[in-house]
Design a protein around this motif. Structure first.
Motif, PDB file in Angstrom:
ATOM      1  N   LEU A 103      -8.891   9.055  -1.243  1.00 41.94           N
ATOM      2  CA  LEU A 103      -8.108   8.090  -2.028  1.00 41.94           C
ATOM      3  C   LEU A 103      -8.554   8.142  -3.492  1.00 41.94           C
ATOM      4  O   LEU A 103      -9.316   7.287  -3.946  1.00 41.94           O
ATOM      5  CB  LEU A 103      -8.328   6.667  -1.499  1.00 41.94           C
ATOM      6  CG  LEU A 103      -7.695   6.275  -0.178  1.00 41.94           C
ATOM      7  CD1 LEU A 103      -8.114   4.872   0.221  1.00 41.94           C
ATOM      8  CD2 LEU A 103      -6.180   6.335  -0.251  1.00 41.94           C
ATOM      9  N   PRO A 148      -3.750   9.043   3.953  1.00 38.08           N
ATOM     10  CA  PRO A 148      -5.188   8.761   3.773  1.00 38.08           C
ATOM     11  C   PRO A 148      -5.599   7.318   4.041  1.00 38.08           C
ATOM     12  O   PRO A 148      -6.770   7.065   4.304  1.00 38.08           O
ATOM     13  CB  PRO A 148      -5.424   9.134   2.307  1.00 38.08           C
ATOM     14  CG  PRO A 148      -4.103   9.073   1.659  1.00 38.08           C
ATOM     15  CD  PRO A 148      -3.082   9.388   2.695  1.00 38.08           C
ATOM     16  N   TYR A 149      -4.645   6.376   3.981  1.00 39.91           N
ATOM     17  CA  TYR A 149      -5.044   4.969   4.151  1.00 39.91           C
ATOM     18  C   TYR A 149      -5.584   4.660   5.552  1.00 39.91           C
ATOM     19  O   TYR A 149      -6.650   4.064   5.684  1.00 39.91           O
ATOM     20  CB  TYR A 149      -3.883   4.038   3.789  1.00 39.91           C
ATOM     21  CG  TYR A 149      -3.614   4.012   2.301  1.00 39.91           C
ATOM     22  CD1 TYR A 149      -4.499   3.378   1.438  1.00 39.91           C
ATOM     23  CD2 TYR A 149      -2.511   4.636   1.767  1.00 39.91           C
ATOM     24  CE1 TYR A 149      -4.281   3.373   0.069  1.00 39.91           C
ATOM     25  CE2 TYR A 149      -2.286   4.641   0.401  1.00 39.91           C
ATOM     26  CZ  TYR A 149      -3.167   4.009  -0.445  1.00 39.91           C
ATOM     27  OH  TYR A 149      -2.956   4.009  -1.790  1.00 39.91           O
ATOM     28  N   ALA A 174      -7.159  15.746   8.114  1.00 44.08           N
ATOM     29  CA  ALA A 174      -6.662  16.469   6.930  1.00 44.08           C
ATOM     30  C   ALA A 174      -5.142  16.464   6.922  1.00 44.08           C
ATOM     31  O   ALA A 174      -4.503  16.821   7.911  1.00 44.08           O
ATOM     32  CB  ALA A 174      -7.190  17.894   6.952  1.00 44.08           C
ATOM     33  N   GLY A 175      -4.572  16.019   5.828  1.00 45.87           N
ATOM     34  CA  GLY A 175      -3.128  16.070   5.681  1.00 45.87           C
ATOM     35  C   GLY A 175      -2.423  14.805   6.117  1.00 45.87           C
ATOM     36  O   GLY A 175      -1.251  14.603   5.814  1.00 45.87           O
ATOM     37  N   MET A 176      -3.111  13.940   6.848  1.00 43.78           N
ATOM     38  CA  MET A 176      -2.447  12.705   7.267  1.00 43.78           C
ATOM     39  C   MET A 176      -2.520  11.661   6.151  1.00 43.78           C
ATOM     40  O   MET A 176      -3.229  11.851   5.159  1.00 43.78           O
ATOM     41  CB  MET A 176      -3.058  12.163   8.555  1.00 43.78           C
ATOM     42  CG  MET A 176      -4.498  11.737   8.435  1.00 43.78           C
ATOM     43  SD  MET A 176      -5.062  10.903   9.908  1.00 43.78           S
ATOM     44  CE  MET A 176      -4.307   9.295   9.668  1.00 43.78           C
ATOM     45  N   LEU A 236       0.818  -1.204   0.000  1.00 43.47           N
ATOM     46  CA  LEU A 236       0.000   0.000   0.000  1.00 43.47           C
ATOM     47  C   LEU A 236       0.861   1.267   0.000  1.00 43.47           C
ATOM     48  O   LEU A 236       1.594   1.521   0.930  1.00 43.47           O
ATOM     49  CB  LEU A 236      -0.874  -0.016   1.259  1.00 43.47           C
ATOM     50  CG  LEU A 236      -2.253   0.561   1.131  1.00 43.47           C
ATOM     51  CD1 LEU A 236      -3.025  -0.086   0.002  1.00 43.47           C
ATOM     52  CD2 LEU A 236      -2.994   0.389   2.432  1.00 43.47           C
ATOM     53  N   GLY A 275       0.829  15.390   0.622  1.00 42.91           N
ATOM     54  CA  GLY A 275       0.096  16.370   1.431  1.00 42.91           C
ATOM     55  C   GLY A 275      -1.170  16.839   0.758  1.00 42.91           C
ATOM     56  O   GLY A 275      -1.574  16.330  -0.295  1.00 42.91           O
ATOM     57  N   ILE A 276      -1.769  17.813   1.414  1.00 44.01           N
ATOM     58  CA  ILE A 276      -3.052  18.314   0.927  1.00 44.01           C
ATOM     59  C   ILE A 276      -2.823  19.396  -0.126  1.00 44.01           C
ATOM     60  O   ILE A 276      -1.949  20.247   0.030  1.00 44.01           O
ATOM     61  CB  ILE A 276      -3.850  18.942   2.073  1.00 44.01           C
ATOM     62  CG1 ILE A 276      -4.187  17.884   3.099  1.00 44.01           C
ATOM     63  CG2 ILE A 276      -5.141  19.556   1.591  1.00 44.01           C
ATOM     64  CD1 ILE A 276      -5.018  18.424   4.223  1.00 44.01           C
ATOM     65  N   THR A 290      -5.589  14.620  -0.560  1.00 39.98           N
ATOM     66  CA  THR A 290      -4.197  14.274  -0.295  1.00 39.98           C
ATOM     67  C   THR A 290      -3.589  13.661  -1.554  1.00 39.98           C
ATOM     68  O   THR A 290      -4.169  12.741  -2.127  1.00 39.98           O
ATOM     69  CB  THR A 290      -4.106  13.266   0.867  1.00 39.98           C
ATOM     70  OG1 THR A 290      -4.718  13.862   2.012  1.00 39.98           O
ATOM     71  CG2 THR A 290      -2.678  12.909   1.187  1.00 39.98           C
ATOM     72  N   LYS A 311       2.691  17.410   5.336  1.00 46.05           N
ATOM     73  CA  LYS A 311       2.512  17.393   6.796  1.00 46.05           C
ATOM     74  C   LYS A 311       3.215  16.237   7.490  1.00 46.05           C
ATOM     75  O   LYS A 311       3.529  16.329   8.665  1.00 46.05           O
ATOM     76  CB  LYS A 311       1.017  17.345   7.128  1.00 46.05           C
ATOM     77  CG  LYS A 311       0.334  18.675   6.929  1.00 46.05           C
ATOM     78  CD  LYS A 311      -0.916  18.756   7.748  1.00 46.05           C
ATOM     79  CE  LYS A 311      -1.500  20.156   7.696  1.00 46.05           C
ATOM     80  NZ  LYS A 311      -2.795  20.240   8.344  1.00 46.05           N
ATOM     81  N   LYS A 312       3.387  15.150   6.803  1.00 47.21           N
ATOM     82  CA  LYS A 312       3.898  13.958   7.483  1.00 47.21           C
ATOM     83  C   LYS A 312       4.767  13.142   6.542  1.00 47.21           C
ATOM     84  O   LYS A 312       4.595  13.211   5.336  1.00 47.21           O
ATOM     85  CB  LYS A 312       2.720  13.096   7.937  1.00 47.21           C
ATOM     86  CG  LYS A 312       2.706  12.801   9.419  1.00 47.21           C
ATOM     87  CD  LYS A 312       1.525  11.939   9.752  1.00 47.21           C
ATOM     88  CE  LYS A 312       1.767  11.258  11.091  1.00 47.21           C
ATOM     89  NZ  LYS A 312       0.720  10.315  11.387  1.00 47.21           N
TER      90      LYS A 312
END
Lengths: 130, 401
Positions: free
Chosen positions: B296, B43-44, B39-41, A28, A106-107, A46, A123-124
């Motif tokens: 997604l 998505p899965y 938001a922003g993390m 994934l 990110g977004i 995202t 962001k991550k």
């Protein structure tokens, strides 16, 4: 169907799910999206993009990259809180040079609002900087 | 990634338990909150939480529906058989039957997954232009299977509730997120509670041992639930409520147990099929699926497999927890004076309706309760009141509104 049989089936269901999740989660990963395909419809979604750093600006410890993936350019914003956390984890994005490849996730945002200029707010996750 | 996915699956189970148990707390409300916070993390894991929430909800929402008389559209038709079983001392069994349906259909869908993903696009292509005919057929069968004088009463109830639906869907009296709460609380919940209160119903001691349902009934209930749920789960605008009506017509009329298994199956399979529809025909059929589609955009084979795994885990854990806790809930209910409890539930539903939907909601609750009382007082099937959703949908798909 007795209660214990139902419980056994529920346990089987959970275990099968866990096994499947374990196996499937290995494959994934968000697929990188060509920058040219990112439109205002993607605002709030995202996305992952991969591209070469063309410009880098640091202001108040926020990092602003412009990256190019051979289809288009887009601005990538890494706010200071994220950038500091990444540096603590050994991913020092302040030292990234022009020409490095990065893959931010990110977004999609529009800044300033209504301008039509899209950017990605990372962001991550590590940015490779190879 | 596995640990993250698992953690968010568990989060979804906790949230789904809350939305299922608390009448009026809708899955879509929590979905929006999760999307906002996530938001922003990655998505899965967020998608895992959303699907886990949606699946878990479909197990727990039978508890308030059957034991407290506070339904949602998808569980409304379970109230009457569930309530009868409660009054026969078999409330625990009623909830167990819905668990059997839910867990059974998840397993069956997983086993039939290759067939299902091949069949859904075919079903969709062939049926999408004829939805109104399917709904008209279901309504006609529903009304014409009544006997003698009950046919006009059922027609009247269907039309009256349908007109109520038309007014509500077209008037914007209430925000869309909560408009159905006072309607279904009135049509199926409050009216059942009033009848119980009027008959000075007493809850007999509840059986804590479950009567073992025949394998034939279990299998038949699950298959009928899968069939009805998969048809409506694939089509736009119709859902578990319509599938329950369809199933009520194709299950044995005198066997509540088969029907409750089917309704349990439908509720879960509709949630599952909204996901399968997203993969096979790229159409989101629920709030959770729409949210997954947004976060997604590249929803492919890996994604559907991961989310099917999440659904299996959520269903399994929900069933295990329900088996442990429902006995305690039923045990608590049998110890109280049911008339007082019914009156308290009615006050609770009134306060909740006033809180969620204000004066307009209270008015709708009054009207829908009045319509909901026609069925138990004339002896016709409760499903006639499903005209509230079916008539507006029939007119919509006919292009009239």
């Amino acid at each position: 169907m007795e209660e214990h049989a139902l419980r056994n089936i529920a346990v089987l269901c959970s275990v099968a799910g866990l096994l499947l999740l374990f196996l499937a989660s290995e494959n994934l990963e968000l697929k990188p999206k060509p920058i040219k395909e990112i439109t205002s419809d993607d605002i709030g979604k995202t996305v992952k993009v991969c591209g070469e750093i063309i410009t880098k600006t640091i202001s108040n410890n926020h990092v602003f990259f412009t990256i190019n993936d051979s289809t288009e350019n887009i601005r990538v914003v890494v706010f200071n809180s994220t950038a500091m956390k990444l540096r603590e984890k050994g991913n020092d994005i302040y030292s990234f040079e022009k020409g490095s490849m990065i893959c931010p996730t990110g977004i999609v945002d529009e800044y300033p609002k209504g301008s039509g200029y899209l950017e990605i707010i990372h962001k991550k996750g590590f940015l490779s900087g190879d | 990634m596995f640990i993250e996915l698992l953690a968010f699956t568990l989060l979804g189970i906790i949230l789904g338990t809350a939305t299922g148990l608390i009448p009026g707390l809708h899955v879509n409300t929590i979905t929006l909150v999760l999307i906002g916070f996530g938001a922003g993390m990655n998505p899965y894991p967020l998608a895992a939480a959303l699907i886990s929430l949606a699946i878990t909800h479909t197990f727990w929402d039978f508890v308030p529906s059957i034991l407290l008389g506070a339904p949602e559209p998808s569980t409304a038709l379970s109230i009457l058989p569930g309530h009868y079983m409660l009054l026969e001392g078999r409330g625990l069994e009623a909830v167990y039957l819905t668990i059997i349906g839910g867990i059974g259909v998840i397993l069956l869908s997983s086993l039939l997954f290759p067939v299902i993903i091949a069949a859904v696009p075919v079903i969709y292509r062939n049926i999408q232009l004829h939805i109104h005919w399917i709904l008209i057929l279901i309504a006609a069968v529903m009304i014409l299977t009544e006997t003698g004088r009950k046919i006009p009463a059922a027609t009247f109830t269907f039309l009256l509730s349908g007109i109520l639906g038309l007014i509500i869907f077209n008037s914007y009296i209430l925000p869309s997120g909560i408009m159905l709460f006072p309607v279904f609380t009135g049509l199926f919940g409050m009216s059942t509670l009033i009848v119980s209160l009027n008959r000075k119903t007493k809850i007999p001691p509840q059986e804590m041992e479950i009567e073992k349902p025949q394998r034939k009934i279990v299998f038949s209930g699950i298959v009928k639930g899968l069939f009805s749920g998969s048809v409506v789960g694939t089509l736009p605008g119709i859902g578990a409520a319509q599938a329950a009506v369809l199933t009520q017509e194709i299950t044995r009329k005198k066997d509540y147990r088969e029907f409750l298994i089917s309704v349990g199956a439908i509720n879960t399979v509709v949630a599952l099929f909204s996901l399968i529809s997203l993969y096979t025909i790229s159409k989101a059929r629920s709030g959770a699926a729409l949210a997954v589609q947004q976060i997604l955009p590249d929803f492919g084979f890996n994604e559907i497999i991961v989310l099917m795994a999440v659904a299996l885990i959520a269903a399994g854990i929900s069933a295990i927890v329900m088996l442990k806790t429902t006995k305690k809930i039923v045990d608590a209910i049998q110890k109280i004076n049911y008339s007082i409890f019914t009156a308290m539930m009615m006050v609770f539903l009134l306060i909740l309706t006033a809180f969620l939907s204000g004066l307009a909601g209270m008015f709708i609750l009054f009207v829908s309760t009045s319509i909901g009382l026609i069925a138990p007082l004339t002896g016709i099937k409760r499903s006639s009141s499903m005209g509230v959703l079916m008539l507006p949908l029939i007119l919509f798909y006919m292009g009239i509104m």
